[in-house]
Design a protein around this motif. Sequence first.
Motif, PDB file in Angstrom:
ATOM      1  N   PRO A  85       9.395   1.639   0.633  1.00  0.00           N
ATOM      2  CA  PRO A  85       8.562   1.289   0.123  1.00  0.00           C
ATOM      3  C   PRO A  85       9.388  -0.015  -0.291  1.00  0.00           C
ATOM      4  N   PRO A  86       8.628  -1.019  -0.875  1.00  0.00           N
ATOM      5  CA  PRO A  86       9.058  -2.309  -1.303  1.00  0.00           C
ATOM      6  C   PRO A  86      10.024  -2.221  -2.753  1.00  0.00           C
ATOM      7  N   GLU A  87      10.905  -3.180  -2.842  1.00  0.00           N
ATOM      8  CA  GLU A  87      11.929  -3.200  -3.886  1.00  0.00           C
ATOM      9  C   GLU A  87      11.157  -2.558  -5.178  1.00  0.00           C
ATOM     10  N   LEU A  88      11.636  -1.952  -6.075  1.00  0.00           N
ATOM     11  CA  LEU A  88      10.986  -1.507  -7.342  1.00  0.00           C
ATOM     12  C   LEU A  88      10.506  -2.737  -8.044  1.00  0.00           C
ATOM     13  N   ALA A  89      11.100  -3.808  -8.134  1.00  0.00           N
ATOM     14  CA  ALA A  89      10.851  -4.887  -9.201  1.00  0.00           C
ATOM     15  C   ALA A  89       9.398  -5.441  -8.450  1.00  0.00           C
ATOM     16  N   ALA A  90       9.258  -5.493  -7.168  1.00  0.00           N
ATOM     17  CA  ALA A  90       8.019  -5.998  -6.615  1.00  0.00           C
ATOM     18  C   ALA A  90       6.582  -4.880  -6.964  1.00  0.00           C
ATOM     19  N   LEU A  91       6.930  -3.895  -7.190  1.00  0.00           N
ATOM     20  CA  LEU A  91       5.609  -2.946  -7.588  1.00  0.00           C
ATOM     21  C   LEU A  91       5.327  -2.867  -8.892  1.00  0.00           C
ATOM     22  N   SER A  92       3.996  -2.903  -9.040  1.00  0.00           N
ATOM     23  CA  SER A  92       3.485  -2.586 -10.353  1.00  0.00           C
ATOM     24  C   SER A  92       3.441  -1.024 -10.609  1.00  0.00           C
ATOM     25  N   LEU A  93       3.581  -0.777 -11.901  1.00  0.00           N
ATOM     26  CA  LEU A  93       3.296   0.647 -12.176  1.00  0.00           C
ATOM     27  C   LEU A  93       2.280   1.650 -11.527  1.00  0.00           C
ATOM     28  N   GLY A  94       1.136   0.920 -11.306  1.00  0.00           N
ATOM     29  CA  GLY A  94       0.162   1.618 -10.751  1.00  0.00           C
ATOM     30  C   GLY A  94       0.571   1.756  -9.202  1.00  0.00           C
ATOM     31  N   GLU A  95       1.078   0.785  -8.647  1.00  0.00           N
ATOM     32  CA  GLU A  95       1.368   0.855  -7.118  1.00  0.00           C
ATOM     33  C   GLU A  95       2.562   2.046  -7.155  1.00  0.00           C
ATOM     34  N   VAL A  96       3.646   2.124  -7.915  1.00  0.00           N
ATOM     35  CA  VAL A  96       4.287   3.307  -8.110  1.00  0.00           C
ATOM     36  C   VAL A  96       3.856   4.590  -8.189  1.00  0.00           C
ATOM     37  N   ALA A  97       2.705   4.638  -9.011  1.00  0.00           N
ATOM     38  CA  ALA A  97       2.145   5.765  -9.248  1.00  0.00           C
ATOM     39  C   ALA A  97       1.351   6.255  -7.578  1.00  0.00           C
ATOM     40  N   GLU A  98       0.751   5.170  -7.148  1.00  0.00           N
ATOM     41  CA  GLU A  98       0.085   5.666  -6.025  1.00  0.00           C
ATOM     42  C   GLU A  98       1.040   6.063  -4.814  1.00  0.00           C
ATOM     43  N   LEU A  99       2.232   5.357  -4.782  1.00  0.00           N
ATOM     44  CA  LEU A  99       3.153   5.714  -3.977  1.00  0.00           C
ATOM     45  C   LEU A  99       3.754   7.369  -4.022  1.00  0.00           C
ATOM     46  N   VAL A 100       3.874   7.706  -5.372  1.00  0.00           N
ATOM     47  CA  VAL A 100       4.372   8.801  -5.643  1.00  0.00           C
ATOM     48  C   VAL A 100       3.148  10.049  -5.194  1.00  0.00           C
ATOM     49  N   ALA A 101       2.062   9.804  -5.533  1.00  0.00           N
ATOM     50  CA  ALA A 101       0.931  10.572  -5.371  1.00  0.00           C
ATOM     51  C   ALA A 101       0.760  10.723  -3.833  1.00  0.00           C
TER      52      ALA A 101
END
Length: 181
Positions: A6-22
């Motif tokens: 996945p991209p660097e954490l700083a480049a992700l929105s919380l929504g994008e993080v949640a989508e990647l986790v799901a």
Amino acid sequence: MPYEPPPELAALSLGEVAELVAARKLPPVSQWSPEAVGDSEMRIAADGRWFHQGGEIKRAAMVRAFASLLMRDEDGQHWLVTPSQKLSIDVDDAAFIAIDVKQEDGALAFRLNTDDLVIADAEHPIRAEGDPDTPALYLGVRGGTEARLNRSTYGQLAEIALAGGDLSVTSRGTCFSLRPA
């Protein structure tokens, strides 16, 4: 298909993080009850490196694959679980290392040394251990496993806490103290 981190954490929105986790499809290790039990002859060092029969496992893809099969029982024993085998694995401290954190929209998202992403909440709590001179912070990951926050991630989280005027942080409505009990 090659692994794409996945991209660097700083480049992700919380929504994008949640989508990647799901979207992460993990094996259902909690649903497996294999009869064959043994020893994997593996160890996870306190710094997050994996070893088999004393030799370091250097292929990140293998570490990610093994990490997806991890669980920890109520006695604190870590296991690699497949449908046909349950193999013990020695863990010096925590099975994972949290290497980055991001705060956004009332949530804390963490990146682990295995590229897993975890959002702290009641199911993925942050806990403080040790004493005031040598504290250690841990994040619940899955199946009873935890990630220890590395020094820089610990520092990032402390800055977030201090900006709030206390030594605690809140993520998804759950408050976590950063003070060892």
